[in-house]
Design a protein around this motif. Structure first.
Motif, PDB file in Angstrom:
ATOM      1  N   GLU A 230     -74.110 -22.743   6.045  1.00  0.00           N
ATOM      2  CA  GLU A 230     -74.599 -23.210   4.756  1.00  0.00           C
ATOM      3  C   GLU A 230     -75.709 -24.234   4.970  1.00  0.00           C
ATOM      4  O   GLU A 230     -75.881 -24.754   6.070  1.00  0.00           O
ATOM      5  N   ARG A 234     -80.622 -22.104   2.198  1.00  0.00           N
ATOM      6  CA  ARG A 234     -80.010 -20.788   1.981  1.00  0.00           C
ATOM      7  C   ARG A 234     -80.692 -19.998   0.862  1.00  0.00           C
ATOM      8  O   ARG A 234     -80.995 -18.808   1.029  1.00  0.00           O
ATOM      9  N   GLU A 235     -80.920 -20.617  -0.277  1.00  0.00           N
ATOM     10  CA  GLU A 235     -81.493 -19.895  -1.412  1.00  0.00           C
ATOM     11  C   GLU A 235     -82.869 -19.333  -1.062  1.00  0.00           C
ATOM     12  O   GLU A 235     -83.185 -18.173  -1.382  1.00  0.00           O
ATOM     13  N   ARG A 236     -83.682 -20.131  -0.419  1.00  0.00           N
ATOM     14  CA  ARG A 236     -85.028 -19.676  -0.049  1.00  0.00           C
ATOM     15  C   ARG A 236     -84.966 -18.530   0.944  1.00  0.00           C
ATOM     16  O   ARG A 236     -85.715 -17.545   0.833  1.00  0.00           O
ATOM     17  N   GLU A 238     -82.437 -16.401   1.482  1.00  0.00           N
ATOM     18  CA  GLU A 238     -81.894 -15.194   0.850  1.00  0.00           C
ATOM     19  C   GLU A 238     -82.958 -14.489   0.014  1.00  0.00           C
ATOM     20  O   GLU A 238     -82.981 -13.248  -0.053  1.00  0.00           O
ATOM     21  N   ALA A 239     -83.833 -15.257  -0.609  1.00  0.00           N
ATOM     22  CA  ALA A 239     -84.861 -14.665  -1.469  1.00  0.00           C
ATOM     23  C   ALA A 239     -85.852 -13.826  -0.665  1.00  0.00           C
ATOM     24  O   ALA A 239     -86.407 -12.850  -1.195  1.00  0.00           O
TER      25      ALA A 239
END
Length: 366
Positions: A230, A234-236, A238-239
């Motif tokens: 984590e 992570r969000e960036r 995964e995108a």
């Protein structure tokens, strides 16, 4: 002999904390000290009493422990360790500042020099919002560097986990250090000669781990990649990842061990001071494909336990992946290398000799 074990802060679970956990288990009668303690977020110390500093009484300090940076040196200086014959500190930053009584000994397991002070630009790159406060931070850091240099003289002996850290301790603190490779708890890992059709990355999802390089390489290759961990990236990540890449987030120790054992290879793109993940992969019988700098130069044998790439770019990693796919790996040999070099028994046989000699029974040569 009365022993105190001291760690910077017990608010997370990383490689330094795993080493400190081993020290705590090895010396169950020793008293444990740290600046901040969050038992839900760090190593398992069971019912062990953990003594903390005045920082523990500040609301939110354990959660936002990095913001407490200017106060750690005073916190550790305030600890009363006058009753102890031996202090063993585990530090990347502050615990080396503890006071000892005359005649006592202090051995510091230095995982790195204080990184945010001596590699500030890299540190600010990881925590992008801080760069806006750089002029103020730099004034604070200048004062802290003076304190860090002064307190770096407190330990009687430094123990470093890699030749990279030995060199940094000498260059920054003008102190010699013994090189002792940190161990893994090999009982937590399983071995498998059967490998599944996926590659694995295991890291905190922060910028310097360079998971972006791994994602881009596997986007191009289309090979299956599993990412454990984590973090704010992570969000960036995964995108930008394609469907051949899966993000698992936090996984249990059992699942992590199984993934390490069944992966085709484990990928490391960061410049690590030491890096336990490559050794954990090896003890599971799994080869490592790593950026060829820092700690992996001490732990990996090219062509036998892993493959290096020489630039932190997707292209360089792709070439290493293709080269590694042509190697007939001897998984037993990979595991034997890890057990022979990085087991707890090997580590503590060296450490107990160092403690014995540092406490005056023999002359220690460094």
């Amino acid at each position: 002999m009365k022993i105190a074990l001291v760690h910077d802060y017990l608010t997370q679970r990383g490689g330094a904390e795993r080493v400190f956990e081993l020290l705590c288990k090895r010396y169950p009668e020793a008293d444990v000290f740290t600046s901040l303690y969050d038992p839900e977020q760090t190593i398992d110390l069971n019912e062990r009493l953990v003594r903390t500093t005045f920082l523990q009484n500040i609301p939110g300090a354990a959660k936002y422990f990095r913001l407490m940076a200017p106060f750690y040196f005073p916190a550790f200086r305030s600890l009363d360790l006058q009753d102890y014959d031996l202090i063993v500190s585990s530090s990347t930053s502050f615990a080396k500042a503890v006071r000892k009584r005359p005649g006592a000994k202090h051995i510091c397991f230095c995982h790195n020099v204080t990184r945010f002070l001596w590699d500030t630009q890299t540190y600010l790159r990881e925590y992008g919002d801080y760069r806006y406060f750089y002029p103020l931070l730099e004034r604070v850091f200048q004062m802290m560097r003076k304190a860090d240099l002064a307190y770096s003289q407190e330990p009687d002996l430094y123990v470093a986990n890699s030749s990279t850290v030995v060199r940094r301790i000498r260059q920054t603190y003008n102190k010699k250090a013994l090189l002792v490779h940190y161990p893994i708890n090999d009982r937590r890992f399983v071995f498998s000669e059967e490998k599944d059709d996926f590659y694995l990355a295991s890291a905190r999802l922060i910028s310097y781990k360079r998971i972006d390089v791994i994602v881009e390489a596997f986007n191009w290759l289309g090979w299956p990649l599993v990412i454990m961990g984590e973090g704010p990236e992570r969000e960036r990540l995964e995108a930008k990842a394609l469907r051949n890449i899966r993000f698992l987030g936090h996984v249990s120790d059992t699942e992590r061990a199984n993934l390490l054992a069944r992966a085709h290879s484990v990928i490391v793109a960061a410049l690590e001071d030491y890096g336990l993940v490559p050794v954990e992969a090896n003890v599971s019988g799994t080869p490592v494909i790593a950026y060829g700098a820092g700690g992996v130069l001490d732990t990996q044998i090219p062509g036998k336990t892993g493959v290096f790439f020489n630039r932190q770019t997707p292209d360089a990693l792709q070439v290493a992946l293709l080269n590694a796919s042509e190697i007939q790996w001897d998984y037993d040999q990979i595991r034997h290398h890890a057990l022979n070099q990085f087991s707890e028994d090997v580590f503590f046989s060296k450490i107990e000799r160092i403690i014995e000699e540092t406490c005056g029974l023999h002359q220690l040569r460094i």
